[in-house]
Structures are given as structure tokens and as C-alpha cells.
Design a protein around this motif. Structure first.
Motif, PDB file in Angstrom:
ATOM      1  N   ARG A  17       0.804  -1.228   0.000  1.00 15.48           N
ATOM      2  CA  ARG A  17       0.000   0.000   0.000  1.00 15.48           C
ATOM      3  C   ARG A  17       0.839   1.282   0.000  1.00 15.48           C
ATOM      4  O   ARG A  17       0.462   2.254  -0.666  1.00 15.48           O
ATOM      5  N   PRO A  18       1.968   1.363   0.728  1.00 14.03           N
ATOM      6  CA  PRO A  18       2.758   2.604   0.651  1.00 14.03           C
ATOM      7  C   PRO A  18       3.143   2.974  -0.777  1.00 14.03           C
ATOM      8  O   PRO A  18       2.998   4.137  -1.184  1.00 14.03           O
ATOM      9  N   ALA A  19       3.622   2.009  -1.560  1.00 16.89           N
ATOM     10  CA  ALA A  19       4.008   2.306  -2.941  1.00 16.89           C
ATOM     11  C   ALA A  19       2.796   2.654  -3.793  1.00 16.89           C
ATOM     12  O   ALA A  19       2.840   3.577  -4.613  1.00 16.89           O
ATOM     13  N   ALA A  20       1.680   1.931  -3.593  1.00 21.57           N
ATOM     14  CA  ALA A  20       0.483   2.188  -4.392  1.00 21.57           C
ATOM     15  C   ALA A  20      -0.085   3.573  -4.105  1.00 21.57           C
ATOM     16  O   ALA A  20      -0.442   4.328  -5.031  1.00 21.57           O
ATOM     17  N   LEU A  21      -0.180   3.946  -2.825  1.00 26.17           N
ATOM     18  CA  LEU A  21      -0.701   5.270  -2.484  1.00 26.17           C
ATOM     19  C   LEU A  21       0.233   6.365  -2.978  1.00 26.17           C
ATOM     20  O   LEU A  21      -0.221   7.416  -3.456  1.00 26.17           O
ATOM     21  N   ALA A  22       1.544   6.144  -2.856  1.00 24.03           N
ATOM     22  CA  ALA A  22       2.492   7.152  -3.343  1.00 24.03           C
ATOM     23  C   ALA A  22       2.308   7.395  -4.832  1.00 24.03           C
ATOM     24  O   ALA A  22       2.289   8.545  -5.294  1.00 24.03           O
ATOM     25  N   MET A  23       2.140   6.316  -5.608  1.00 24.85           N
ATOM     26  CA  MET A  23       1.956   6.465  -7.055  1.00 24.85           C
ATOM     27  C   MET A  23       0.646   7.193  -7.374  1.00 24.85           C
ATOM     28  O   MET A  23       0.608   8.071  -8.233  1.00 24.85           O
ATOM     29  N   ALA A  24      -0.424   6.828  -6.674  1.00 21.54           N
ATOM     30  CA  ALA A  24      -1.711   7.477  -6.940  1.00 21.54           C
ATOM     31  C   ALA A  24      -1.684   8.939  -6.522  1.00 21.54           C
ATOM     32  O   ALA A  24      -2.142   9.824  -7.260  1.00 21.54           O
ATOM     33  N   TYR A  25      -1.126   9.216  -5.324  1.00 15.43           N
ATOM     34  CA  TYR A  25      -1.089  10.589  -4.837  1.00 15.43           C
ATOM     35  C   TYR A  25      -0.130  11.461  -5.631  1.00 15.43           C
ATOM     36  O   TYR A  25      -0.207  12.695  -5.555  1.00 15.43           O
ATOM     37  N   ASN A  26       0.783  10.869  -6.386  1.00 16.75           N
ATOM     38  CA  ASN A  26       1.619  11.680  -7.266  1.00 16.75           C
ATOM     39  C   ASN A  26       0.782  12.402  -8.313  1.00 16.75           C
ATOM     40  O   ASN A  26       1.224  13.402  -8.893  1.00 16.75           O
ATOM     41  N   LEU A  62       3.026  14.752   3.599  1.00 16.27           N
ATOM     42  CA  LEU A  62       1.938  15.076   4.517  1.00 16.27           C
ATOM     43  C   LEU A  62       0.587  14.636   3.963  1.00 16.27           C
ATOM     44  O   LEU A  62      -0.384  14.540   4.709  1.00 16.27           O
ATOM     45  N   LEU A  63       0.520  14.367   2.683  1.00 14.21           N
ATOM     46  CA  LEU A  63      -0.705  13.816   2.097  1.00 14.21           C
ATOM     47  C   LEU A  63      -0.753  12.303   2.239  1.00 14.21           C
ATOM     48  O   LEU A  63      -1.791  11.737   2.604  1.00 14.21           O
ATOM     49  N   SER A  64       0.358  11.619   1.982  1.00 16.97           N
ATOM     50  CA  SER A  64       0.331  10.158   1.914  1.00 16.97           C
ATOM     51  C   SER A  64       0.568   9.466   3.247  1.00 16.97           C
ATOM     52  O   SER A  64       0.137   8.319   3.432  1.00 16.97           O
ATOM     53  N   LEU A  65       1.232  10.103   4.205  1.00 21.09           N
ATOM     54  CA  LEU A  65       1.566   9.422   5.449  1.00 21.09           C
ATOM     55  C   LEU A  65       0.372   9.154   6.372  1.00 21.09           C
ATOM     56  O   LEU A  65       0.310   8.077   6.992  1.00 21.09           O
ATOM     57  N   PRO A  66      -0.600  10.064   6.541  1.00 19.67           N
ATOM     58  CA  PRO A  66      -1.697   9.763   7.476  1.00 19.67           C
ATOM     59  C   PRO A  66      -2.425   8.456   7.204  1.00 19.67           C
ATOM     60  O   PRO A  66      -2.612   7.656   8.138  1.00 19.67           O
ATOM     61  N   PRO A  67      -2.849   8.150   5.953  1.00 22.08           N
ATOM     62  CA  PRO A  67      -3.513   6.854   5.764  1.00 22.08           C
ATOM     63  C   PRO A  67      -2.596   5.662   5.979  1.00 22.08           C
ATOM     64  O   PRO A  67      -3.054   4.586   6.388  1.00 22.08           O
ATOM     65  N   LEU A  68      -1.295   5.832   5.744  1.00 23.70           N
ATOM     66  CA  LEU A  68      -0.369   4.713   5.950  1.00 23.70           C
ATOM     67  C   LEU A  68      -0.119   4.466   7.434  1.00 23.70           C
ATOM     68  O   LEU A  68       0.020   3.321   7.870  1.00 23.70           O
TER      69      LEU A  68
END
Length: 396
Positions: A132-141, A327-333
Motif C-alpha cells: 500500500r505505501p508504494a500504491a498510495l504514493a503512485m496514486a497521490y503523485n 503530509l498527504l500520503s503518510l496519514p492513511p499509511l
């Protein structure tokens, strides 16, 4: 023959959704203010109040997102958000009375709530656990690309055809590109006979307590410390990013300040991507958040120490930009690591609602502090808030 894992296609669709969601709901408001103040003579104070209303509407609605997803499905709720964003854009573009700014802000605020961070987390959570960290990072990019691509598009359309036509074109693109993808975003791996992370079998089932409601989460010490830390950090970030161009212009000029802001966005993308690849598991994710706040603090310190020096100004922008993405991707992770799976969606939505209610007032308060004291004093206040956030995020 093993079927191709469909989760990465969902990530691609979420990336495109983020491009439009941030291009309209996050980067767009600054364009609306500048264009309507210059072109129609609407008061900047009124327009700023409407943008604050935009974020407050979103904060009020996003907390309801998990319940709406369960009742109407992710695809249906996402398409409702697309329609609200499109209608809000047209109201911004063709409304000729200043009071209509609040109607437009209500619609774009609704669209922002239904298509931004909490929504994207809900779309990807069924597909990814370990990755999930990699997937969210790619989407939030896609959020960063929304700034890189949509801001110049707005400027080009407005210069060539006027603001009304620009909003019509962007609304049409939003519906044409993202509406067909909403069905893909609303389906989970079970639809394709697949499992999270492309595994060959489902993960071992584990008994979990029923998901708690919002009131119970607000009493949870871990939730409160996490939410408060990011509310303060995002308040500092939103206040600074709104005023950063005007702080850079005296030393870099208008064009140089624009390039420096583009650099902030590029470093946000790089920082988020790197964190997605190396982020540790479990409670150590809070340490990654604390490090992010401290990197932004170092960026603020560089801006204070620059005193007009170009090298330190650019270093400050780069360090600040690294934190913008995280600061966008860390809270859900962090929520994924600390809360039961059944609660993560509600935790993320409630946290986003509280954070937006905080940072909706940041641009105005940062500006008032600049006027009452000085730009340097405002930067010192930002630095102090970033340090406070770094301390609070480590408390449970």
C-alpha cells in the motif's frame, strides 16, 4: 496462466482522478481568486472567504464518506463528486454576481470531498496491504501532477478564451476522462477473482472488534495525537504554500518565483515516491512523519536565513517540497499500521475532515500575521508549528 493483477490499473485510474481533483479543488482556488478579482473586480476578501468556505464544506462532508461508500458504492459517490466539481466550475466561470462565489465554492467543496485523499485511500485499500505505501504514493503523485499540468492549462485557457470558457473546457475534460474510470475505481479484487497485492490466496482471516464510530475514535489517544500533529503540520504548510510566491518574488522575480514553486511540486513528487518505497512498517511510520516535519522545519529555517540569497531560498523550497508530498500520503499509511482494517477508512476520512477545518483558515491567518508583524515573523511561526507537529506525532 496467471491473470494480470488489476490493482495497478486501479492505481493508474486513481492517479488521473487525483490530477483533476487537485487541479480543480486545491490548485484551482488560487486561480479563481486572481482571475475574478482582476477580471470582474470582485473583492479579494470576499473571494478568500469563499475559498475558506470551499474547504469547510469539504471538511463537513468528507467525514461521511465511508458511510456513503457503503450505501451507494465508491463508483456512484465518485461520479457524484465529478458532477459537483463540474457544476461548481461552471458556476465559478459564468456566475456574474459576487454572492454566487459561495454557491460555486459549495459545489467545488463537495467535489473535493468526494474525490480527494480519503476517497483515493478507500479505492486502493481493498487492493493493497503490504504494498500500500508504494500504491498510495503512485496514486497521490497525481496530486503533484495536478499542479504541474493543470496550473499551466488554466493559464493558457484563460489567456486564450477567457475564464468562462476555461471552466467549461476543464469541466468537460473532467467528465470525459474520469467518468468512465469511476467504474474501475469502484471495484475490488474479488470482482476479478484476485486478492490484495496480487497474492495467490487470501490473507489469513483474523477476528476483529467491530469498527468504532467517530465519537469513540475522538476519545482514542492514538487518533488524537496523530490527527492533531497533522492538523498543525498541514496548517503550517497551507499557510506557507499560499504565500510562498509573494515571499520569493523580491529576490527571484515573478518568473523565478514561478520556477521555484514548480520545484516545490517536483520535490513533493520525489519525496512521496521515495517514502513509498522505503517506508517502514508498524509504529515506526510515526518516526517517518516526524522526520518529514523536521525536513520542512529545515526548509523554513533556510528561507529565514536566506535574506535574499538565491541558493538558500532554493534549498528551502526543495526541503519544504519534500514534506508537501508526504503530509498527504503518510496519514492513511500510519492509520493502516495502527488501526483495525475495518476502521481505517473512517479514521482517514475523519482525520481529513478535521485537518481541512484547520487549514481552511491558514492562508488568511498567515497573511494577517505577515501584516501585523513581518514575513520573517510568519516564517518563524511556521517553523515553530512544524517543530510542534514533529513532537506531537510521536506521542501516543
Amino acid at each position: 496462466m496467471t491473470a494480470e493483477f488489476h490493482g495497478w490499473r486501479v492505481v493508474g485510474a486513481a492517479f488521473l482522478l487525483a490530477v483533476f481533483a487537485w487541479g480543480i479543488g486545491f490548485y484551482g482556488p488560487g486561480i479563481y481568486i486572481a482571475t475574478l478579482a482582476a477580471g470582474r473586480g470582485w473583492p479579494v476578501a470576499l473571494l478568500s472567504a469563499a475559498i475558506t468556505w470551499h474547504f469547510l464544506v469539504s471538511a463537513a462532508l468528507v467525514a461521511q464518506l465511508p458511510e456513503w461508500h457503503r450505501r451507494w458504492g465508491i463508483a456512484g459517490v465518485t461520479r457524484a463528486g465529478l458532477l459537483a466539481s463540474a457544476a461548481g466550475l461552471l458556476t465559478w466561470g459564468f456566475g456574474h454576481q459576487p454572492w454566487l462565489a459561495f454557491g460555486a465554492a459549495s459545489l467545488t467543496g463537495m467535489g473535493w470531498a468526494l474525490t480527494s485523499g480519503a476517497a483515493i485511500n478507500a479505492m486502493l485499500s481493498p487492493w493493497f496491504e503490504r504494498r500500500r505505501p508504494a500504491a498510495l504514493a503512485m496514486a497521490y503523485n497525481g496530486a503533484s501532477m495536478g499542479g504541474i499540468l493543470m496550473t499551466p492549462l488554466w493559464a493558457w485557457l484563460i489567456a486564450g478564451w477567457g475564464f468562462g470558457t476555461a471552466t467549461l473546457v476543464v469541466a468537460a475534460l473532467l467528465l470525459a476522462v474520469v467518468w468512465p474510470l469511476a467504474g474501475r475505481l469502484g471495484r475490488g479484487p474479488e470482482t476479478f477473482g484476485q486478492f490484495a497485492d496480487g497474492a495467490a490466496a487470501p490473507p489469513p482471516s483474523r477476528a476483529e472488534a467491530p469498527a468504532r464510530g467517530r465519537a469513540a475514535l475522538l476519545r482514542d489517544a492514538g487518533f488524537r495525537s496523530l490527527c492533531l500533529a497533522f492538523a498543525i503540520g498541514l496548517f503550517a504548510q497551507m499557510g506557507l504554500v499560499t504565500h510562498l510566491v509573494s515571499l520569493l518574488v523580491p529576490a527571484l522575480g515573478v518568473q523565478g518565483a514561478g520556477l521555484a514553486m514548480a520545484m516545490v511540486t517536483v520535490f513533493a513528487l520525489l519525496g512521496r515516491s521515495l517514502t513509498g518505497l522505503v517506508l517502514p512498517g508498524g509504529r515506526r511510520r510515526r518516526w517517518a512523519a516526524a522526520a518529514t516535519f523536521l525536513v520542512q522545519l529545515a526548509g523554513s529555517a533556510a528561507l529565514i536565513a536566506a535574506d535574499g540569497g538565491v541558493a538558500l531560498l532554493l534549498l528551502g523550497c526543495a526541503l519544504f517540497g519534500v514534506g508537501v508530498g508526504n503530509l498527504l500520503s503518510l496519514p492513511p499509511l500510519i492509520a493502516q499500521a495502527e488501526f483495525p482494517a475495518a476502521e481505517v477508512g473512517r479514521v482517514v476520512a475523519l482525520m481529513q475532515a478535521i485537518n481541512q477545518a484547520f487549514y481552511a483558515f491558514a492562508p488568511a491567518l498567515f497573511g494577517l500575521f505577515r501584516e501585523a508583524a513581518s514575513a520573517e515573523a510568519a516564517l518563524w511561526a511556521t517553523l515553530a508549528l512544524q517543530g510542534l507537529a514533529a513532537v506531537l506525532v510521536l506521542r501516543r
